[in-house]
Design a protein around this motif. Sequence first.
Motif, PDB file in Angstrom:
ATOM      1  N   VAL A  70      45.202 -15.037  38.059  1.00  0.00           N
ATOM      2  CA  VAL A  70      44.452 -15.216  39.248  1.00  0.00           C
ATOM      3  C   VAL A  70      43.170 -15.867  38.421  1.00  0.00           C
ATOM      4  CG1 VAL A  70      44.458 -13.153  40.866  1.00  0.00           C
ATOM      5  CG2 VAL A  70      43.270 -12.834  38.554  1.00  0.00           C
ATOM      6  N   THR A  71      42.192 -16.358  39.140  1.00  0.00           N
ATOM      7  CA  THR A  71      41.271 -17.001  38.419  1.00  0.00           C
ATOM      8  C   THR A  71      39.909 -16.574  38.837  1.00  0.00           C
ATOM      9  OG1 THR A  71      41.102 -18.650  39.985  1.00  0.00           O
ATOM     10  CG2 THR A  71      42.428 -19.075  38.344  1.00  0.00           C
ATOM     11  N   ALA A  72      38.601 -16.815  38.032  1.00  0.00           N
ATOM     12  CA  ALA A  72      37.290 -16.712  38.136  1.00  0.00           C
ATOM     13  C   ALA A  72      36.625 -17.778  37.927  1.00  0.00           C
ATOM     14  CB  ALA A  72      37.078 -15.353  37.634  1.00  0.00           C
ATOM     15  N   LEU A  73      35.297 -17.871  37.769  1.00  0.00           N
ATOM     16  CA  LEU A  73      34.410 -19.064  37.399  1.00  0.00           C
ATOM     17  C   LEU A  73      33.780 -18.480  36.208  1.00  0.00           C
ATOM     18  CD1 LEU A  73      33.194 -20.290  40.538  1.00  0.00           C
ATOM     19  CD2 LEU A  73      35.026 -20.896  39.419  1.00  0.00           C
ATOM     20  N   GLU A  74      33.664 -19.380  35.054  1.00  0.00           N
ATOM     21  CA  GLU A  74      33.059 -19.077  33.977  1.00  0.00           C
ATOM     22  C   GLU A  74      31.523 -18.489  34.379  1.00  0.00           C
ATOM     23  OE1 GLU A  74      31.333 -22.614  31.332  1.00  0.00           O
ATOM     24  OE2 GLU A  74      33.427 -21.756  30.518  1.00  0.00           O
ATOM     25  N   GLY A  75      31.431 -17.655  33.511  1.00  0.00           N
ATOM     26  CA  GLY A  75      29.944 -16.938  34.024  1.00  0.00           C
ATOM     27  C   GLY A  75      29.882 -15.701  34.584  1.00  0.00           C
ATOM     28  N   ASP A  76      31.204 -15.432  35.350  1.00  0.00           N
ATOM     29  CA  ASP A  76      31.501 -14.273  36.209  1.00  0.00           C
ATOM     30  C   ASP A  76      31.307 -12.934  35.379  1.00  0.00           C
ATOM     31  OD1 ASP A  76      31.379 -15.727  38.615  1.00  0.00           O
ATOM     32  OD2 ASP A  76      33.642 -15.536  38.806  1.00  0.00           O
ATOM     33  N   THR A  77      31.088 -12.018  35.767  1.00  0.00           N
ATOM     34  CA  THR A  77      31.204 -10.702  35.296  1.00  0.00           C
ATOM     35  C   THR A  77      32.606 -10.434  35.560  1.00  0.00           C
ATOM     36  OG1 THR A  77      30.426  -9.405  37.181  1.00  0.00           O
ATOM     37  CG2 THR A  77      28.811  -9.907  35.199  1.00  0.00           C
ATOM     38  N   VAL A  78      33.298  -9.482  34.893  1.00  0.00           N
ATOM     39  CA  VAL A  78      34.613  -8.868  35.089  1.00  0.00           C
ATOM     40  C   VAL A  78      34.786  -8.131  36.718  1.00  0.00           C
ATOM     41  CG1 VAL A  78      36.280  -7.008  34.502  1.00  0.00           C
ATOM     42  CG2 VAL A  78      35.306  -8.438  32.762  1.00  0.00           C
ATOM     43  N   LEU A  79      33.573  -7.672  36.952  1.00  0.00           N
ATOM     44  CA  LEU A  79      33.116  -6.948  38.510  1.00  0.00           C
ATOM     45  C   LEU A  79      33.448  -8.042  39.382  1.00  0.00           C
ATOM     46  CD1 LEU A  79      32.946  -4.597  39.900  1.00  0.00           C
ATOM     47  CD2 LEU A  79      30.343  -4.862  39.860  1.00  0.00           C
ATOM     48  N   THR A  80      32.753  -9.329  39.336  1.00  0.00           N
ATOM     49  CA  THR A  80      32.722 -10.448  40.123  1.00  0.00           C
ATOM     50  C   THR A  80      34.059 -10.846  40.252  1.00  0.00           C
ATOM     51  OG1 THR A  80      30.174 -10.751  40.044  1.00  0.00           O
ATOM     52  CG2 THR A  80      31.719 -12.530  40.823  1.00  0.00           C
ATOM     53  N   ALA A  81      34.767 -11.107  39.003  1.00  0.00           N
ATOM     54  CA  ALA A  81      35.795 -11.719  38.705  1.00  0.00           C
ATOM     55  C   ALA A  81      37.181 -10.903  39.614  1.00  0.00           C
ATOM     56  CB  ALA A  81      36.306 -11.922  37.556  1.00  0.00           C
ATOM     57  N   VAL A  82      36.923  -9.876  39.496  1.00  0.00           N
ATOM     58  CA  VAL A  82      38.201  -9.028  40.085  1.00  0.00           C
ATOM     59  C   VAL A  82      38.036  -8.976  41.677  1.00  0.00           C
ATOM     60  CG1 VAL A  82      39.024  -6.519  40.335  1.00  0.00           C
ATOM     61  CG2 VAL A  82      38.556  -7.648  38.060  1.00  0.00           C
ATOM     62  N   LEU A  83      36.369  -8.696  42.051  1.00  0.00           N
ATOM     63  CA  LEU A  83      36.234  -8.479  43.653  1.00  0.00           C
ATOM     64  C   LEU A  83      36.471  -9.800  44.398  1.00  0.00           C
ATOM     65  CD1 LEU A  83      33.479  -5.739  43.308  1.00  0.00           C
ATOM     66  CD2 LEU A  83      36.140  -5.495  43.708  1.00  0.00           C
ATOM     67  N   THR A  84      36.398 -10.709  43.814  1.00  0.00           N
ATOM     68  CA  THR A  84      36.619 -12.136  44.396  1.00  0.00           C
ATOM     69  C   THR A  84      38.199 -12.383  44.780  1.00  0.00           C
ATOM     70  OG1 THR A  84      36.534 -13.436  42.440  1.00  0.00           O
ATOM     71  CG2 THR A  84      34.682 -13.215  43.736  1.00  0.00           C
ATOM     72  N   CYS A  85      38.893 -11.496  44.084  1.00  0.00           N
ATOM     73  CA  CYS A  85      40.461 -11.684  44.247  1.00  0.00           C
ATOM     74  C   CYS A  85      40.950 -10.479  44.646  1.00  0.00           C
ATOM     75  CB  CYS A  85      41.089 -12.246  42.996  1.00  0.00           C
ATOM     76  SG  CYS A  85      40.930 -11.210  41.592  1.00  0.00           S
ATOM     77  N   ALA A  86      40.473  -9.220  44.856  1.00  0.00           N
ATOM     78  CA  ALA A  86      40.987  -8.000  45.190  1.00  0.00           C
ATOM     79  C   ALA A  86      39.875  -7.152  45.967  1.00  0.00           C
ATOM     80  CB  ALA A  86      41.360  -7.354  44.050  1.00  0.00           C
ATOM     81  N   GLY A  87      40.573  -6.126  46.636  1.00  0.00           N
ATOM     82  CA  GLY A  87      39.621  -5.296  47.565  1.00  0.00           C
ATOM     83  C   GLY A  87      38.724  -4.252  46.877  1.00  0.00           C
ATOM     84  N   SER A  88      39.466  -3.749  45.736  1.00  0.00           N
ATOM     85  CA  SER A  88      38.606  -2.984  45.175  1.00  0.00           C
ATOM     86  C   SER A  88      38.882  -3.216  43.194  1.00  0.00           C
ATOM     87  CB  SER A  88      38.949  -1.454  45.305  1.00  0.00           C
ATOM     88  OG  SER A  88      40.433  -1.226  45.020  1.00  0.00           O
TER      89      SER A  88
END
Length: 104
Positions: free
Chosen positions: A32-50
């Motif tokens: 999966v991907t996130a954006l640089e500067g995201d917290t792990v919480l934001t990174a996970v919740l933008t690609c998963a339900g919990s």
Amino acid sequence: MSDFASPRGAQLVRLAEQDRATVSFTLDGRAVTALEGDTVLTAVLTCAGSLRRNEFSGQPRAGFCMMGACQDCWIATDSGERLRACSTFIRAGMQLRSGQGEGA
């Protein structure tokens, strides 16, 4: 139809700051991907339900206070390290485990 592209079942939908560099990581073995500067919480919740399952009740958890005070946002790495997802920044190559497929 919405203008916003969001992974199916994501808890959060990103509305702004979409021009930052992409960071690749794995969640439960899925790339999966996130954006640089995201917290792990934001990174996970933008690609998963919990974020994870509660170790006592088995219910899904997604963080609570969002500022590092409640300890509700712990998530594990593949190596077994526990991270506080709301105050840890995502890094390329992180391998995270939500426990979603495990018997909580």
